[in-house]
Design a protein around this motif. Sequence first.
Motif, PDB file in Angstrom:
ATOM      1  N   HIS A   8      39.254  57.565   9.381  1.00  9.04           N
ATOM      2  CA  HIS A   8      38.108  56.805   8.879  1.00  9.04           C
ATOM      3  C   HIS A   8      36.677  57.697   8.666  1.00  9.04           C
ATOM      4  CE1 HIS A   8      39.890  52.532   9.807  1.00  9.04           C
ATOM      5  NE2 HIS A   8      41.022  53.334   9.809  1.00  9.04           N
TER       6      HIS A   8
ATOM      7  N   ARG B 281      30.917  61.228   9.445  1.00  9.55           N
ATOM      8  CA  ARG B 281      31.061  59.895   9.652  1.00  9.55           C
ATOM      9  C   ARG B 281      30.332  59.017   8.834  1.00  9.55           C
ATOM     10  NH1 ARG B 281      30.543  61.906  14.791  1.00  9.55           N
ATOM     11  NH2 ARG B 281      28.285  60.962  14.747  1.00  9.55           N
ATOM     12  N   GLN B 282      29.265  59.589   8.280  1.00  8.13           N
ATOM     13  CA  GLN B 282      28.389  59.008   7.190  1.00  8.13           C
ATOM     14  C   GLN B 282      28.188  59.478   5.918  1.00  8.13           C
ATOM     15  OE1 GLN B 282      25.258  59.113  10.895  1.00  8.13           O
ATOM     16  NE2 GLN B 282      24.350  57.619   9.515  1.00  8.13           N
TER      17      GLN B 282
ATOM     18  N   GLU C  86      38.359  49.268   5.567  1.00 10.34           N
ATOM     19  CA  GLU C  86      38.391  48.552   6.696  1.00 10.34           C
ATOM     20  C   GLU C  86      39.950  48.749   7.261  1.00 10.34           C
ATOM     21  OE1 GLU C  86      37.141  45.025   5.591  1.00 10.34           O
ATOM     22  OE2 GLU C  86      34.988  45.316   5.508  1.00 10.34           O
TER      23      GLU C  86
ATOM     24  N   GLU D 140      31.979  52.175  -0.516  1.00  8.37           N
ATOM     25  CA  GLU D 140      31.514  52.182   1.024  1.00  8.37           C
ATOM     26  C   GLU D 140      31.816  50.919   1.785  1.00  8.37           C
ATOM     27  OE1 GLU D 140      28.353  54.190   4.113  1.00  8.37           O
ATOM     28  OE2 GLU D 140      27.966  53.837   1.870  1.00  8.37           O
TER      29      GLU D 140
ATOM     30  N   GLU E 210      30.933  48.704   5.663  1.00  8.93           N
ATOM     31  CA  GLU E 210      30.550  48.813   6.781  1.00  8.93           C
ATOM     32  C   GLU E 210      31.380  49.644   7.924  1.00  8.93           C
ATOM     33  OE1 GLU E 210      28.877  45.357   8.601  1.00  8.93           O
ATOM     34  OE2 GLU E 210      27.418  44.899   6.665  1.00  8.93           O
ATOM     35  N   GLN E 211      30.838  50.154   8.807  1.00  5.40           N
ATOM     36  CA  GLN E 211      31.346  51.017   9.660  1.00  5.40           C
ATOM     37  C   GLN E 211      31.766  50.034  10.951  1.00  5.40           C
ATOM     38  OE1 GLN E 211      29.957  54.797  11.281  1.00  5.40           O
ATOM     39  NE2 GLN E 211      29.467  55.637   9.161  1.00  5.40           N
ATOM     40  N   ASP E 212      33.239  50.440  11.440  1.00  4.61           N
ATOM     41  CA  ASP E 212      33.647  49.527  12.422  1.00  4.61           C
ATOM     42  C   ASP E 212      32.942  49.633  13.830  1.00  4.61           C
ATOM     43  OD1 ASP E 212      35.535  48.689  14.333  1.00  4.61           O
ATOM     44  OD2 ASP E 212      37.090  48.512  12.921  1.00  4.61           O
TER      45      ASP E 212
ATOM     46  N   ASP F 298      33.115  52.729  17.161  1.00  3.52           N
ATOM     47  CA  ASP F 298      31.988  53.491  17.403  1.00  3.52           C
ATOM     48  C   ASP F 298      31.973  53.541  18.919  1.00  3.52           C
ATOM     49  OD1 ASP F 298      29.825  55.246  16.548  1.00  3.52           O
ATOM     50  OD2 ASP F 298      28.501  53.366  17.461  1.00  3.52           O
TER      51      ASP F 298
END
Length: 348
Positions: free
Chosen positions: A129, A165-166, A292, A320, A322-324, A328
């Motif tokens: 991811h 990661r970003q 996702e 893109e 939203e990150q999980d 995290d």
Amino acid sequence: MTHELVKKLAKQTFLAFENPYKSINKVFPTAIDKIADEPFYYLGVKNRPEIPNELIHSLEKSGNYALHTLDNYAFGGRAIDTLMTNPLTGQPMTGSSSGTAVNVFLGINDIGIGTDGGGSVLAPALSLHLFSFISPSIAKEHTSAYLKQSTDGQSFSPSIGIMSRQLSILREIVSLVLPVELNEEINKLNVLVVYDKERYSLNLESSDSIKVTYIQTNLSASRHELIQHTRRWLEEYDMIISKEGPIDFHGLGDSIIGHVGSEAKAYQNKGNKGLVRIANMINAAALTVPTESLATGYVVLSKESEEHIGNLFRIAERLETEQDELLDKYFRDFGTYLNEGLFNQRDS
């Protein structure tokens, strides 16, 4: 330099020495001394000669980056790493830039730099991811000296690839290593979306700026076939998008495995690697965007020009998600690795 930044960097180094997934070859604890400006990021670099020292030195001179780790990788440049476990899926880690991806995923490093011949950056990034980007233009004079041949007979020179990661951090570092036009708006684009079994929808409405065409194809086809198709598509379209994964979860996308019989070939195809296998081999710029779904993401290819690479990032912003938060919290809580155990308990 803020107190919180120093604490964060220190914890990253503590975890690097802990090396929970045996993904690190060497740690540079004095990297913290190189802070000159904020934001400041730790780099992990695949321990390969195809990555020139000059590239790392140029990033460090900016004052925002420091070499933190040299990373382990899959033996022989293999597409899977049988000596390393994917922290998320529990399967053998996708290669060959396996350690570089793991170290970014765990938070040991903010950015990873690897090499990609036939998916060795793009595929590990998808499996964890991560956002990633490759371009044959990065340090081209250096990488072009390393002519190689894949296990299925394709000749290539590796590209340098970057993981994060970003997306914003990835875009920032790419703008330092390439003269990229990071366009404020998407210019007129002719986009091809390829899919294998089921058509999927994207947040890319056809408009005056973007025209989207869908084509069904066999993403498990041989590299030779995919190379021919994709080269032809890039003559007609500005950009190609495919959705690939879950990477190396239902099977292992490794040509060495697939070489030994029809059952093994079917198992290889279940590794669900499509255009990641050939992006570098057609000298395309490519970017991965996680979704996702487990170990799944979009692979976006474009022609090698400043304007097209800029548009890659604009398309990535639209794709893109939203990150999980659970990933995290679970994998990047340093206390999970450093504070547990009977002898680490503090007196109450």
